[in-house]
Structure formats: C-alpha cells, structure tokens
Write an enzyme that holds these catalytic residues in place. Sequence first.
Site: not given
Length: 303
Positions: A265, A225
Amino acid sequence: MSKQSGRGRVAGLPEWDRCAVMGVVNVTPDSFSDGGRFFDTTAAVKHGLELVAEGADLVDVGGESTRPGATRVDEAEELRRVIPVVRGLASEGVTVSVDTMRASVAERALAAGARLVNDVSGGLADPAMIPVVAASGAPFVVMHWRGFLEGGNVKGAYDDVVTEVVDELHARVEAVLAGGIAPDRVVVDPGLGFSKDAEHDLTLLAHLDRLLVLGHPLLVAASRKRFLGRVLAGPEGAPPPARERDAATAAVSALAAHAGAWAVRVHEVRATADAVRVARAVEEARTAERAPHPTAPGAEGAR
C-alpha cells in the site's frame, strides 16, 4: 509454504501474477503525508485515476486520518468524504478498497462499488463491522492493532515483536473467521507504525515469512512512515518530510514483494509499480535457473 502460495489469491478480487500495488487516496485535511491535497471529491477521483494510470492495481480510499494523535471524524463527515469518491472511481472500473473502522461506512462503500474493506482495527473499533462484511461477502484486511493512537504511540512495548504480532493477528483472524468471513477473503497486515517504533517495524519487515505462516495473503503498508524517516535521517539527522520517503518506500516494496507479500500500500505508485515488477522478474529468473535443463540427467525426455 512457497512465496507464491504465500502471496495467495483473495477471493472476490482480480488475481495478479506478482505483488499487487494498492494506491492511497486520502480524502482528509490532516493525513500525515498528503493531508488536504485531495480533500474534495473531484480532486480525489482524479488522483485515484492517476494512480491507476501509474500502475496501481487497486485504490484504497479513506476519509479518516489514523496518524498518531489524530482526532476521529464523525460518521456523517466520513460518509460525506468517502462515498462519492468510491462511487466515482468504481464507475470508472477501478478496483476500490475502503479504508474505514466504521461498519456503516463499509456498508455504504460496498454498495457504492468498493470491493475490499481495509479496517486498521481488524474489526475491533466497531462491533458491527464483522457482521456487515460477512453478510456482504467482501474481502477484509485484518491489521495488527492495539488501540487508538490518540495521544501518541500507545502500548508499544514488546518482548518479541514478531511472535507477539503473529500471535495477536492469529487470534484476531480466528475471531473474524468465527464471525462469518470466509478464510479465502481474509488478508493480514502487520500494522507497521501502529503501536510500534522504528526497530519494531524493521524487525517485522525482516521476518515477513513468519506472517505468511498465518496462511493468508499479506498486505504491507510501509509507505512514507516514520520508521523510514528514521532510517534515512541516520543517528543524528532530522527525518526527511513524508513526501521525500518515496524511494525508500519503493525499496521496501521490492523487499516485501520478494518475501511473498500479496500487496503493498503506497502513496506514490510509479516507483513501487516498477519495483514489484522487477522483483517478479528476478523471481521468474531464479525459478527458471532451478528448473531441470531438458538435456540434464533426470529431465523429462532425457535419454
């Protein structure tokens, strides 16, 4: 609440003695990290099986990009992308999660063999989602969400990001429970990167213990991210491309596992699978160190 009890077990899923690793299969042309690489069913199923071989405990299949500014696909297209991949992986014995905000996709995916519904909107995008999941008995991931990110990182202002995320997640969990989903089938996710800037994401990671107080297993989805890109770039540099953030992702996975997360994840599994196993080994060593020595005063059997 101890880290182990905070990690918890999700009813309806296998039980792992450490933080689980959720591998990501994006069946999309426009994912921020690997868009288009696994866009056809054969490639997506093959990739999912490779993730399992590398150490993934479950595989999250999604057919709609949730990156900021992404345009939503229609229902028929999402179904076309997702269902054959879910069916193909489930038929190989893989524990499959479906990443969707649509009740119809969730329902069809569960019928095709998915065992977990991962809804980044926590049931807010589609009013039919909670009834569908409740009727199926499947576990459900409730992520912190402040709306669609079309046009950018919307509603990203916080006075106290940890308190506000915890309070908003608590309210959403209460709504999910009121809708009929069993408490032992609810997972919470702080929604890193969703309506949050890098400082918000890092602060949440520093206070995962506050999220565990909600009393539900915690999923941490930090993989590749933007906040990791900002950390790696430093104050003056350009963020590295998403696929060059996997070492940083593994570092976050180790930290999340140590803090008591139920699962992480990730897009690249092998390094994170190693990281969570090391975190577990260190946890076991610490536990053994604290245990009374058999010959210590007060230990069982001491004379």
